[in-house]
Write a protein that holds these residues in place. Sequence first.
Motif, PDB file in Angstrom:
ATOM      1  N   LYS A   1       5.831  -0.803  -1.917  1.00  0.00           N
ATOM      2  CA  LYS A   1       6.508   0.467  -2.162  1.00  0.00           C
ATOM      3  C   LYS A   1       7.009   1.074  -0.862  1.00  0.00           C
ATOM      4  O   LYS A   1       8.088   1.684  -0.810  1.00  0.00           O
ATOM      5  N   ARG A   2       6.239   0.900   0.214  1.00  0.00           N
ATOM      6  CA  ARG A   2       6.608   1.472   1.519  1.00  0.00           C
ATOM      7  C   ARG A   2       7.352   0.485   2.399  1.00  0.00           C
ATOM      8  O   ARG A   2       7.558   0.711   3.573  1.00  0.00           O
TER       9      ARG A   2
ATOM     10  N   HIS B   1      -1.563   2.456   8.798  1.00  0.00           N
ATOM     11  CA  HIS B   1      -0.337   2.408   8.002  1.00  0.00           C
ATOM     12  C   HIS B   1      -0.447   1.417   6.844  1.00  0.00           C
ATOM     13  O   HIS B   1       0.089   1.661   5.753  1.00  0.00           O
TER      14      HIS B   1
ATOM     15  N   ARG C   1      -3.807   4.192   1.370  1.00  0.00           N
ATOM     16  CA  ARG C   1      -2.825   4.592   0.369  1.00  0.00           C
ATOM     17  C   ARG C   1      -1.793   5.528   0.976  1.00  0.00           C
ATOM     18  O   ARG C   1      -2.142   6.501   1.641  1.00  0.00           O
ATOM     19  N   ASP C   2      -0.531   5.191   0.789  1.00  0.00           N
ATOM     20  CA  ASP C   2       0.593   5.930   1.372  1.00  0.00           C
ATOM     21  C   ASP C   2       0.560   5.927   2.894  1.00  0.00           C
ATOM     22  O   ASP C   2       1.217   6.746   3.547  1.00  0.00           O
ATOM     23  N   GLY C   3      -0.226   5.035   3.488  1.00  0.00           N
ATOM     24  CA  GLY C   3      -0.263   4.907   4.940  1.00  0.00           C
ATOM     25  C   GLY C   3      -1.045   5.976   5.659  1.00  0.00           C
ATOM     26  O   GLY C   3      -0.916   6.116   6.883  1.00  0.00           O
ATOM     27  N   LYS C   4      -1.903   6.710   4.928  1.00  0.00           N
ATOM     28  CA  LYS C   4      -2.598   7.842   5.537  1.00  0.00           C
ATOM     29  C   LYS C   4      -4.100   7.796   5.262  1.00  0.00           C
ATOM     30  O   LYS C   4      -4.530   7.690   4.114  1.00  0.00           O
TER      31      LYS C   4
ATOM     32  N   ASP D   1       1.137  -0.935  -2.934  1.00  0.00           N
ATOM     33  CA  ASP D   1       1.355   0.212  -2.062  1.00  0.00           C
ATOM     34  C   ASP D   1       2.227  -0.161  -0.868  1.00  0.00           C
ATOM     35  O   ASP D   1       3.144   0.571  -0.496  1.00  0.00           O
ATOM     36  N   ASN D   2       1.950  -1.307  -0.263  1.00  0.00           N
ATOM     37  CA  ASN D   2       2.731  -1.711   0.907  1.00  0.00           C
ATOM     38  C   ASN D   2       4.131  -2.186   0.532  1.00  0.00           C
ATOM     39  O   ASN D   2       5.067  -2.019   1.318  1.00  0.00           O
TER      40      ASN D   2
ATOM     41  N   ASP E   1      -9.496   6.791   0.379  1.00  0.00           N
ATOM     42  CA  ASP E   1      -8.135   6.681   0.912  1.00  0.00           C
ATOM     43  C   ASP E   1      -7.746   5.215   1.084  1.00  0.00           C
ATOM     44  O   ASP E   1      -6.555   4.882   1.076  1.00  0.00           O
TER      45      ASP E   1
END
Length: 287
Positions: free
Chosen positions: A149-150, A121, A125-128, A146-147, A135
């Motif tokens: 943003k999420r 997570h 990137r994007d947790g995937k 990235d983190n 990736d």
Amino acid sequence: MMRILLTLLFLILPLTAREFLPQSVTFIGKSKFESITRKAIDGRWSQLPIGDRMAKIAMELEGIPYKAYTLEIHDKIESPSVNFQGLDCWTFFETVLGMARMLEKEKPSYTPSDLLAQIEHTRYRDGKCQGNYLDRLHYLIDWYRDNAKRRTITDITRKFPTSIAQNRCEEMTQLWKHYRYLKHNPDLRTGMAQHEKRLTAMKVEFIPKSKVKAIESQLRNGDIIGIVRHDNGSYCSHVGIIIRDSNKVARFMHASTTYKKVVVDKSISDYLQDFKKHAGIVIARPK
């Protein structure tokens, strides 16, 4: 409303790791993991604020040997991984954060897959992770963006007096021979160069080391500290976390190449002053 729904989903739905390699490769040191989780369950660490929980976990990792390139585990296939027998600066803070997030949901016991899901997570990137080396969030500046943003962390750097950084991200394409995946897969270097170009174009700010002493009282347990350096191809050359000691000093805990192990070092301001190449810091606060 959407943010509230996403938060509720995180609390309700378990994360599941995509594991592309066997755990004999991706999860080293299961006995250490089980020892820490047992202490956490018995001590009800899940009830602590996440930063204090991170401090508890981090102190269990003190003394683990420094091991470089612990993320480079295969020639071709990328997969979430953890190594409790050797840590570099990135895998130290990431393992601490991952375990703290894992413990958020109380369980009678935890498995390696529980932690690997948290690593996926935050690391990708994007947790995937889809099994591809690109990736992964290879640069700390990218990890922060990235983190944030999420909503895994909040970048609080701009709450303090900052300067504009000369942001250059080019280390991995320049030193590709040192990275196992890039060495064995030349085609990845083009994609990595594209990521580096994108990151280098970003405007970034940092707190100059001359101003860090004045803000130390506002730092908390578990704050993730990126070390910004002068004239470097990665912008942030090092990373660790804050541990407030019994005297309330905000000390820098990290996997150290100097001491060859995980240590609780000096105050963050004193640590910065020891190295001319260090320009200052960026700060991420875990959520």
